[in-house]
Design a protein around this motif. Structure first.
Motif, PDB file in Angstrom:
ATOM      1  N   SER A  27       0.824  -1.201   0.000  1.00  0.00           N
ATOM      2  CA  SER A  27       0.000   0.000   0.000  1.00  0.00           C
ATOM      3  C   SER A  27       0.862   1.255   0.000  1.00  0.00           C
ATOM      4  O   SER A  27       0.570   2.229  -0.706  1.00  0.00           O
ATOM      5  N   LEU A  28       1.938   1.228   0.782  1.00  0.00           N
ATOM      6  CA  LEU A  28       2.840   2.373   0.827  1.00  0.00           C
ATOM      7  C   LEU A  28       3.527   2.575  -0.524  1.00  0.00           C
ATOM      8  O   LEU A  28       3.662   3.709  -1.009  1.00  0.00           O
ATOM      9  N   LEU A  29       3.946   1.470  -1.155  1.00  0.00           N
ATOM     10  CA  LEU A  29       4.579   1.562  -2.467  1.00  0.00           C
ATOM     11  C   LEU A  29       3.603   2.111  -3.500  1.00  0.00           C
ATOM     12  O   LEU A  29       3.981   2.898  -4.381  1.00  0.00           O
ATOM     13  N   HIS A  30       2.347   1.714  -3.389  1.00  0.00           N
ATOM     14  CA  HIS A  30       1.327   2.235  -4.305  1.00  0.00           C
ATOM     15  C   HIS A  30       1.194   3.742  -4.171  1.00  0.00           C
ATOM     16  O   HIS A  30       1.082   4.471  -5.183  1.00  0.00           O
ATOM     17  N   ASP A  31       1.226   4.250  -2.937  1.00  0.00           N
ATOM     18  CA  ASP A  31       1.126   5.688  -2.726  1.00  0.00           C
ATOM     19  C   ASP A  31       2.326   6.420  -3.309  1.00  0.00           C
ATOM     20  O   ASP A  31       2.193   7.516  -3.882  1.00  0.00           O
ATOM     21  N   VAL A  32       3.524   5.823  -3.145  1.00  0.00           N
ATOM     22  CA  VAL A  32       4.738   6.459  -3.664  1.00  0.00           C
ATOM     23  C   VAL A  32       4.703   6.519  -5.182  1.00  0.00           C
ATOM     24  O   VAL A  32       4.986   7.561  -5.807  1.00  0.00           O
ATOM     25  N   LEU A  33       4.377   5.402  -5.832  1.00  0.00           N
ATOM     26  CA  LEU A  33       4.392   5.335  -7.288  1.00  0.00           C
ATOM     27  C   LEU A  33       3.293   6.189  -7.912  1.00  0.00           C
ATOM     28  O   LEU A  33       3.463   6.724  -9.015  1.00  0.00           O
ATOM     29  N   LEU A  69       1.358   9.988  -1.768  1.00  0.00           N
ATOM     30  CA  LEU A  69       1.874   9.959  -0.400  1.00  0.00           C
ATOM     31  C   LEU A  69       1.746  11.345   0.199  1.00  0.00           C
ATOM     32  O   LEU A  69       2.378  12.309  -0.271  1.00  0.00           O
ATOM     33  N   ALA A  70       0.930  11.466   1.238  1.00  0.00           N
ATOM     34  CA  ALA A  70       0.628  12.780   1.809  1.00  0.00           C
ATOM     35  C   ALA A  70       1.659  13.235   2.831  1.00  0.00           C
ATOM     36  O   ALA A  70       1.634  14.386   3.256  1.00  0.00           O
ATOM     37  N   VAL A  71       2.547  12.353   3.248  1.00  0.00           N
ATOM     38  CA  VAL A  71       3.556  12.671   4.259  1.00  0.00           C
ATOM     39  C   VAL A  71       4.919  12.209   3.747  1.00  0.00           C
ATOM     40  O   VAL A  71       4.994  11.392   2.814  1.00  0.00           O
ATOM     41  N   PRO A  72       6.011  12.712   4.334  1.00  0.00           N
ATOM     42  CA  PRO A  72       7.333  12.230   3.936  1.00  0.00           C
ATOM     43  C   PRO A  72       7.466  10.720   4.129  1.00  0.00           C
ATOM     44  O   PRO A  72       6.765  10.111   4.959  1.00  0.00           O
ATOM     45  N   LEU A  73       8.374  10.104   3.384  1.00  0.00           N
ATOM     46  CA  LEU A  73       8.525   8.657   3.428  1.00  0.00           C
ATOM     47  C   LEU A  73       8.912   8.174   4.821  1.00  0.00           C
ATOM     48  O   LEU A  73       8.419   7.140   5.294  1.00  0.00           O
ATOM     49  N   GLY A  74       9.770   8.905   5.516  1.00  0.00           N
ATOM     50  CA  GLY A  74      10.155   8.500   6.869  1.00  0.00           C
ATOM     51  C   GLY A  74       8.969   8.507   7.817  1.00  0.00           C
ATOM     52  O   GLY A  74       8.802   7.591   8.650  1.00  0.00           O
ATOM     53  N   THR A  75       8.134   9.515   7.699  1.00  0.00           N
ATOM     54  CA  THR A  75       6.925   9.565   8.537  1.00  0.00           C
ATOM     55  C   THR A  75       5.990   8.407   8.217  1.00  0.00           C
ATOM     56  O   THR A  75       5.404   7.786   9.118  1.00  0.00           O
ATOM     57  N   ALA A  76       5.840   8.087   6.934  1.00  0.00           N
ATOM     58  CA  ALA A  76       4.971   6.976   6.533  1.00  0.00           C
ATOM     59  C   ALA A  76       5.506   5.646   7.057  1.00  0.00           C
ATOM     60  O   ALA A  76       4.737   4.782   7.490  1.00  0.00           O
ATOM     61  N   LEU A  77       6.835   5.470   7.036  1.00  0.00           N
ATOM     62  CA  LEU A  77       7.408   4.226   7.569  1.00  0.00           C
ATOM     63  C   LEU A  77       7.175   4.119   9.080  1.00  0.00           C
ATOM     64  O   LEU A  77       6.886   3.041   9.599  1.00  0.00           O
ATOM     65  N   LEU A 107       4.501  18.427  10.530  1.00  0.00           N
ATOM     66  CA  LEU A 107       3.279  18.507   9.743  1.00  0.00           C
ATOM     67  C   LEU A 107       2.096  19.009  10.546  1.00  0.00           C
ATOM     68  O   LEU A 107       1.108  19.483   9.980  1.00  0.00           O
ATOM     69  N   ILE A 108       2.141  18.883  11.868  1.00  0.00           N
ATOM     70  CA  ILE A 108       1.084  19.408  12.725  1.00  0.00           C
ATOM     71  C   ILE A 108       1.729  20.110  13.900  1.00  0.00           C
ATOM     72  O   ILE A 108       2.901  19.839  14.250  1.00  0.00           O
ATOM     73  N   THR A 109       0.979  21.001  14.514  1.00  0.00           N
ATOM     74  CA  THR A 109       1.459  21.694  15.699  1.00  0.00           C
ATOM     75  C   THR A 109       0.981  20.959  16.943  1.00  0.00           C
ATOM     76  O   THR A 109       0.171  20.023  16.878  1.00  0.00           O
ATOM     77  N   VAL A 110       1.462  21.417  18.079  1.00  0.00           N
ATOM     78  CA  VAL A 110       1.065  20.791  19.343  1.00  0.00           C
ATOM     79  C   VAL A 110      -0.436  20.921  19.574  1.00  0.00           C
ATOM     80  O   VAL A 110      -1.095  19.995  20.066  1.00  0.00           O
TER      81      VAL A 110
END
Length: 472
Positions: free
Chosen positions: A62-68, A72-80, A140-143
């Motif tokens: 699913s993550l690979l599908h979002d990348v390709l 992907l709405a967030v950076p790859l590190g955040t998604a992992l 990506l978000i505040t406190v």
């Protein structure tokens, strides 16, 4: 090879749920409804934790599908990091569910509904916490937005779990389908679909319209019907919301998400609890009927044992005593007529005691009930009755042994009471009839009757106890 094939199949299913879930998402701080979480918990619970690589592989796909697809709405590190949090939450949820609900929950107990709620809520809380921290760390978000993000993520996983996990658990064992049940089930599903469509297409908020269908599903079809009805209704609600239809598109994205999640959660929990309560009551009624049947069989066995002992011991001794008294009477007939007369009285007393013992033992059916059937056994037993007995039986089919025994004993007791108390010229009629799956009987006599307030109703009371013992 079998395990590898299972991993690929589960990964494909999880991938389809994940991609499909993302396709239905609205714009908001997090996913409103996430059915993939429920699928993963159900797989890990039913199949065991050894299938975790399949969930991980499906999540990676699913993550690979979002990348390709550049979705992907967030950076790859955040998604992992979010994927790791999802995996941890799913494993914890499966472990908790197995501990609280046992190895094979069928959603037919309130305890199991509570176990699913606790397990899914805990796992979703872990996943939401990791996701919240990862997006906060990525800037990506505040406190101030963290609590809203956690709530939306948690409710999305919770709503998905409360729909998919009970559905999988209730349908894990294939049901014994019958034409009548399938027809009624199709009508129920049609009612759910129709009311759901009305709910999402009406201009006014009409969410309550779907609850009569949920009640029908829970009461009429148990956990299987309840979980299926909820899944169908939720699918229609989520699809309509993704198309900007229905009551969950009139406010801000965050408010819409919250209302949709709460609607799914409340509807699922309410329907599941009602179905579990109905199942528990039906199970209790079945156990009570089984217990009554066991008690009836045990009582019949005890009566047979007593009859055997009376026949083999007391009756045989009385018969021997009567014979010896008769011989003594013959010998004293000429020489001592007074003694002979006394012996004659003793013989009558002994014969009276013998008759009384036979009447006591008479309540136990003999082999005639097995060989002749209920109607035949009654005819054979009542042929020697002191009053004429007419038996009407409309070709009744055999019933359970305990039921036939209870009816047999009740009829004989009524005939014996009529013989003793109905008076001269009385007659008795026994009617046996089949009404659906039930065996019904009645005993009428033409005697002069009695005042139950003065004489009591011992015969009716004992007959009632026999009938209740077999669930009648």
């Amino acid at each position: 090879m079998r395990y590898a094939g299972g991993v690929l199949a589960i990964a494909a299913g999880y991938y389809a749920f994940a991609v499909g879930g993302k396709a239905l998402l609205l714009t908001g701080p997090a996913g409103e409804f996430w059915p993939a979480a429920g699928l993963a918990v159900a797989v890990l619970y039913l199949g065991g934790l050894r299938w975790w690589p399949a969930i991980l592989l499906g999540d990676a796909g699913s993550l690979l599908h979002d990348v390709l697809s550049d979705q992907l709405a967030v950076p790859l590190g955040t998604a992992l990091a979010q994927a790791v949090g999802d995996m941890a939450g799913l494993l914890v949820a499966a472990i908790i569910l197995r501990r609280l609900a046992g190895p094979r929950a069928a959603m037919d107990r309130l305890q199991q509904v509570g176990a699913v709620l606790v397990a899914v809520a805990t796992g979703a809380g872990i996943s939401a916490a990791v996701a919240m921290m990862s997006v906060w760390a990525g800037g990506l978000i505040t406190v101030s937005e963290m609590s809203v993000f956690w709530r939306s993520w948690w409710l999305g996983d919770l709503a998905g779990g409360l729909v998919v996990v009970p559905l999988a658990l209730a349908w894990a064992r294939p049901p014994a389908l019958q034409y009548h049940g399938v027809k009624q089930g199709a009508l129920m599903v049609a009612a759910v679909i129709g009311l759901s469509v009305i709910t999402v297409s009406a201009d006014q908020p009409l969410l309550y319209l779907i609850f009569p269908a949920f009640i029908w599903a829970a009461v009429g079809f148990g956990p299987r019907g309840a979980t299926l009805a909820v899944a169908v209704a939720v699918l229609i609600e989520v699809w309509a919301t993704s198309k900007q239809l229905g009551p969950f598109v009139e406010h801000s994205p965050t408010s819409n998400a919250l209302m949709l999640q709460l609607s799914i959660t409340v509807a699922a929990l309410t329907t599941l609890c009602l179905a579990a309560i109905v199942s528990e009551r039906e199970r209790s009624a079945g156990e009570l009927a089984e217990s009554r049947a066991l008690n009836g069989r045990a009582a019949a066995d005890e009566r047979r044992r007593i009859t055997g002992e009376l026949h083999d011991s007391a009756q045989n001794r009385l018969v021997s005593l009567i014979i010896r008294l008769g011989l003594a009477e013959e010998k004293t007939q000429q020489g001592a007529p007074e003694v002979a007369a006394a012996l004659t009285g003793f013989i009558r007393d002994a014969e009276g005691v013998l008759d009384e013992l036979r009447r006591i033992a008479h309540g136990v059916p003999g082999s005639g009930l097995t060989t002749l059937g209920l109607a035949g056994a009654l005819r054979a037993e009542c042929a020697a009755s002191a009053v004429p007995v007419q038996i009407a039986a409309d070709d009744i089919e055999p019933s359970l042994s305990a039921i036939e025994t209870a009816v047999y004993l009740c009829c004989l007791e009524a005939v014996q009471n009529a013989s003793k108390h109905a008076g001269r010229g009385a007659s008795v009629r026994i009617d046996l009839r089949r009404t659906g799956d039930e065996l019904a009987f009645s005993v009428h006599d033409t005697g002069h009757g009695f005042d139950p307030r003065a004489n009591g109703r011992p015969g009716v009371t004992s007959s009632g106890a026999r009938i209740e013992a077999v669930g009648g």
